[in-house]
Design a protein around this motif. Structure first.
Motif, PDB file in Angstrom:
ATOM      1  N   ASN A  60       0.866  -1.179   0.000  1.00 14.12           N
ATOM      2  CA  ASN A  60       0.000   0.000   0.000  1.00 14.12           C
ATOM      3  C   ASN A  60       0.900   1.226   0.000  1.00 14.12           C
ATOM      4  OD1 ASN A  60      -1.749   2.160   0.600  1.00 14.12           O
ATOM      5  ND2 ASN A  60      -3.179   0.795   1.622  1.00 14.12           N
TER       6      ASN A  60
ATOM      7  N   HIS B  13       0.271   4.272  -0.211  1.00  9.31           N
ATOM      8  CA  HIS B  13      -0.202   5.403   0.589  1.00  9.31           C
ATOM      9  C   HIS B  13       0.394   5.368   2.002  1.00  9.31           C
ATOM     10  CE1 HIS B  13      -2.891   6.244  -2.661  1.00  9.31           C
ATOM     11  NE2 HIS B  13      -3.614   5.155  -2.462  1.00  9.31           N
TER      12      HIS B  13
ATOM     13  N   GLU C 204      -0.885   0.917  -9.622  1.00  6.47           N
ATOM     14  CA  GLU C 204      -2.077   0.681  -8.809  1.00  6.47           C
ATOM     15  C   GLU C 204      -2.871  -0.503  -9.343  1.00  6.47           C
ATOM     16  OE1 GLU C 204      -6.152   3.059  -8.193  1.00  6.47           O
ATOM     17  OE2 GLU C 204      -4.429   4.063  -7.250  1.00  6.47           O
TER      18      GLU C 204
ATOM     19  N   PRO D  43      -7.316   0.495  -5.333  1.00  4.91           N
ATOM     20  CA  PRO D  43      -7.008   1.699  -4.558  1.00  4.91           C
ATOM     21  C   PRO D  43      -6.126   1.456  -3.337  1.00  4.91           C
ATOM     22  CG  PRO D  43      -9.297   1.741  -5.253  1.00  4.91           C
ATOM     23  CD  PRO D  43      -8.764   0.389  -5.632  1.00  4.91           C
TER      24      PRO D  43
ATOM     25  N   HIS E 189      -0.887  -2.002  -4.344  1.00  5.25           N
ATOM     26  CA  HIS E 189       0.009  -1.452  -5.363  1.00  5.25           C
ATOM     27  C   HIS E 189       1.210  -2.366  -5.562  1.00  5.25           C
ATOM     28  CE1 HIS E 189      -1.945   1.973  -3.262  1.00  5.25           C
ATOM     29  NE2 HIS E 189      -2.168   2.386  -4.494  1.00  5.25           N
TER      30      HIS E 189
END
Length: 224
Positions: A55, A57, A77, A80, A83
């Motif tokens: 992830n 993020h 990606e 969402p 990744h």
């Protein structure tokens, strides 16, 4: 269900049948510290690496710092929250400064790994530990391998790039143990990392995963 005792030192939970509860499916998030450790393994050996099921993020502070050092990372990606990360080799690894802080800042649990990386970066790097006392216990072991590190309070200065020499080192905690493994990847000769039970608290089959990438790592069963 009924819960009583909120605010006290004891909670009483009165259960009910399973069908009365509205449970939703959940997905366990990727371990950002394990992911960050493998990114450091790629960076300290200056090797390309692809990681899946991450992830990005959750790794923004880490990826930003790797970018400052000189590494370019592709983020693909899949969903969402899932990744694929591809880190590329750097033309030059530059010294850096970082300060550990709460999420989403730079994680204290990657401080030791980035200190090992700093030994291979050109120039003087500064690492400030703001979250935990005594989180620099790995410094002495890295120094035994040839790292040029000086401490002043919560600040460590690392002078690179240094040639590290394989030797016997002692893991003092979980993240220190992974930092010593990373240092051993680039040290000349053989290194032995003792007290790896610390390592097993945070990594599953680390030696197998590293060997799959081309490392030469063997687990030795120590005497109790």
């Amino acid at each position: 269900m009924e819960i009583s005792g909120v605010g006290s030192g004891e909670l009483l939970v009165q259960g009910t049948n399973r069908e009365a509860l509205d449970f939703q499916d959940i997905e366990i998030i990727p371990d950002r510290i394990e992911c960050g450790t493998y990114l450091c393994a790629a960076a300290i050996t200056n090797s390309p690496l692809t990681l899946t099921n991450t992830n990005a993020h959750h790794l923004e502070a880490v990826l930003t710092k790797l970018g400052e050092i000189g590494f370019y990372t592709d983020i693909i990606e899949e969903t969402p929250t899932a990744h694929t990360l591809k880190i590329h080799s750097a033309l030059q690894r530059k010294a850096f400064s970082l300060t550990t802080t709460e999420y989403p800042g730079f994680p204290t649990d990657l401080q030791a790994q980035f200190m090992a990386l700093a030994t291979q970066c050109e120039g003087s790097s500064l690492i400030e530990e703001r979250l935990f006392e005594n989180r620099f216990m790995h410094v002495g072991e890295l120094q035994r391998m040839g790292a040029q590190i000086s401490l002043k309070g919560a600040m460590a200065q690392i002078q690179g790039a240094s040639e590290l020499i394989g030797t016997d080192v002692m893991a003092t905690d979980l993240r220190a143990s992974s930092a010593l493994v990373l240092a051993a990847l680039v040290a000349r000769g053989k290194s032995r990392v003792h007290r790896i039970y610390h390592l097993d608290r945070g990594y599953e089959s680390l030696e197998n995963k590293m060997n799959a990438l081309g490392a030469h790592m063997k687990r030795l069963h120590e005497k109790p």
